[in-house]
Design an enzyme around this catalytic site. Structure first.
Site, PDB file in Angstrom:
ATOM      1  N   ARG A 294     -17.011   2.779   4.596  1.00  0.00           N
ATOM      2  CA  ARG A 294     -15.968   2.090   3.847  1.00  0.00           C
ATOM      3  C   ARG A 294     -14.793   1.731   4.759  1.00  0.00           C
ATOM      4  NH1 ARG A 294     -14.328   1.896  -1.755  1.00  0.00           N
ATOM      5  NH2 ARG A 294     -16.175   3.136  -2.229  1.00  0.00           N
TER       6      ARG A 294
ATOM      7  N   GLU B 194       0.850  -1.186   0.000  1.00  0.00           N
ATOM      8  CA  GLU B 194       0.000   0.000   0.000  1.00  0.00           C
ATOM      9  C   GLU B 194       0.888   1.239   0.000  1.00  0.00           C
ATOM     10  OE1 GLU B 194      -2.433   2.948   0.011  1.00  0.00           O
ATOM     11  OE2 GLU B 194      -3.182   0.911  -0.296  1.00  0.00           O
TER      12      GLU B 194
ATOM     13  N   ASP C  10     -11.044  -1.310  -9.988  1.00  0.00           N
ATOM     14  CA  ASP C  10     -10.887  -0.035 -10.677  1.00  0.00           C
ATOM     15  C   ASP C  10      -9.579   0.070 -11.461  1.00  0.00           C
ATOM     16  OD1 ASP C  10     -13.315   0.888  -9.851  1.00  0.00           O
ATOM     17  OD2 ASP C  10     -12.551   2.296  -8.356  1.00  0.00           O
TER      18      ASP C  10
ATOM     19  N   TYR D 108     -28.355   6.942   2.355  1.00  0.00           N
ATOM     20  CA  TYR D 108     -28.589   5.619   2.950  1.00  0.00           C
ATOM     21  C   TYR D 108     -27.965   5.568   4.337  1.00  0.00           C
ATOM     22  CZ  TYR D 108     -23.949   4.743   0.816  1.00  0.00           C
ATOM     23  OH  TYR D 108     -22.631   4.817   0.423  1.00  0.00           O
TER      24      TYR D 108
END
Length: 332
Positions: A100, A36, A243, A179
């Protein structure tokens, strides 16, 4: 034939990359390293929707902090009238909404942080899985295209409000999604990239969406972009997922979901010498259908009032209960 001791590198510790690492270990691959570029795991307090097609591929514990909205409503911008209501409880696996960051934390596995990877040559690995997102460095091993601007931006905020379902308000040139997530309601306003102040663009809308907009004080915005679909998702020892391979506009809420599907489909194939080709052949038709659906939202979500808008609303209202089973149904 690749074996359990094959050195595998996963580039990117987002939802797709962490799911790939878990799927690989589940398949018995013991030498998996996740890289990462940031100095800590990507954390976002904003929301994410995980539909049943992806939720069924993950262990239930990762949804401990998630909400389970019973349905999704599409409503009209001016009078808040319900255009259609989609039952999200018709599937064996729930439809989840959550932060997330909570999902990433639940998926977390050992990660090498602060480790930017510029190309596969930086890595001593036999397999390199590029899960490094829209601006993927590994994408450059396969194509030289650049992300494509949609002409729209999204404002995001978590606001102190009560809501138990997913609601999408459609209006001329813009739309609003809301939401439930832990601690509030996730709100996303998608508007043209024209410099108009957020509240001004919704000034004539119904009070219900306007109340949410008013709570989004100072919310950050980001450009919505995708890429022209690649002719191939792999080259040499590199394969792209999520993605990095097929970034989508968010209008079907399937970007992270398709990364999860990619990861789950790729891992069981990696023992085969032609694993990448098998993976792409299996996934491409479904991904391209969802990509086209997401791209079509640029127009269909933002129609001005008139005959096209009325036809869209009639079609949404008349859609059968199983209209999205191909998308949300497990193993569709």
């Amino acid at each position: 034939m690749r074996c359990a001791t094959t050195e595998t590198a996963v580039v990117g510790a987002g939802v797709g990359g962490l799911t790939a690492a878990l799927a690989l270990r589940r398949e018995g691959f013991s030498r998996v390293t996740v890289y990462e570029r940031q100095a800590e795991l990507p954390f976002e307090g904003y929301g994410i929707q995980i539909s049943p097609n992806a939720a069924a591929l993950l262990d239930g514990h990762v949804f401990a902090a998630a909400a389970r909205p019973p349905y999704r409503e599409i409503r009209r911008w001016r009078d808040d009238a319900v255009i259609s209501r989609i039952d999200l409880q018709r599937y064996r696996t729930p439809y989840y909404t959550m932060r997330r960051g909570d999902l990433i934390a639940a998926l977390a596995s050992p990660v090498v942080l602060n480790a930017p990877v510029r190309s596969a040559a930086d890595l001593d690995a036999e397999i390199v899985i590029g899960a490094d997102g829209l601006n993927s460095a590994l994408h450059g091993a396969i194509a030289s295209d650049r992300p494509r601007d949609s002409g729209y931006v999204a404002y995001r905020a978590v606001v102190p409000a009560g809501l138990d379902r997913v609601v999408v308000w459609l209006g001329p040139g813009r739309h609003l999604v809301a939401y439930p997530i832990g601690g509030g309601v996730n709100v996303v306003a998608v508007v043209p990239d024209d410099g108009v102040a957020l509240e001004d663009g919704f000034a004539e809308w119904h009070p219900a969406p306007r109340r949410l907009i008013a709570l989004m004080n100072g919310s950050p915005s980001h450009l919505l972009r995708d890429r022209v679909p690649l002719p191939c998702w792999h080259e040499g020892k590199v394969v792209l997922i999520g993605d990095a391979a097929h970034p989508m506009l968010p209008f079907a809420a399937q970007g992270a979901v398709q990364a999860i599907e990619d990861a789950a489909a790729l891992a069981p194939l990696l023992r085969h010498p032609d694993a990448f080709a098998r993976f792409e052949a299996a996934r491409r038709p479904r991904v391209e259908r969802i990509f086209a659906m997401s791209r079509a939202g640029l127009q269909s979500y933002h129609l001005p009032d008139g005959s096209e808008q009325r036809r869209r609303d009639r079609e949404l209202a008349a859609a059968p209960a199983n209209a999205l089973d191909w998308l949300y149904g497990v193993n569709s």
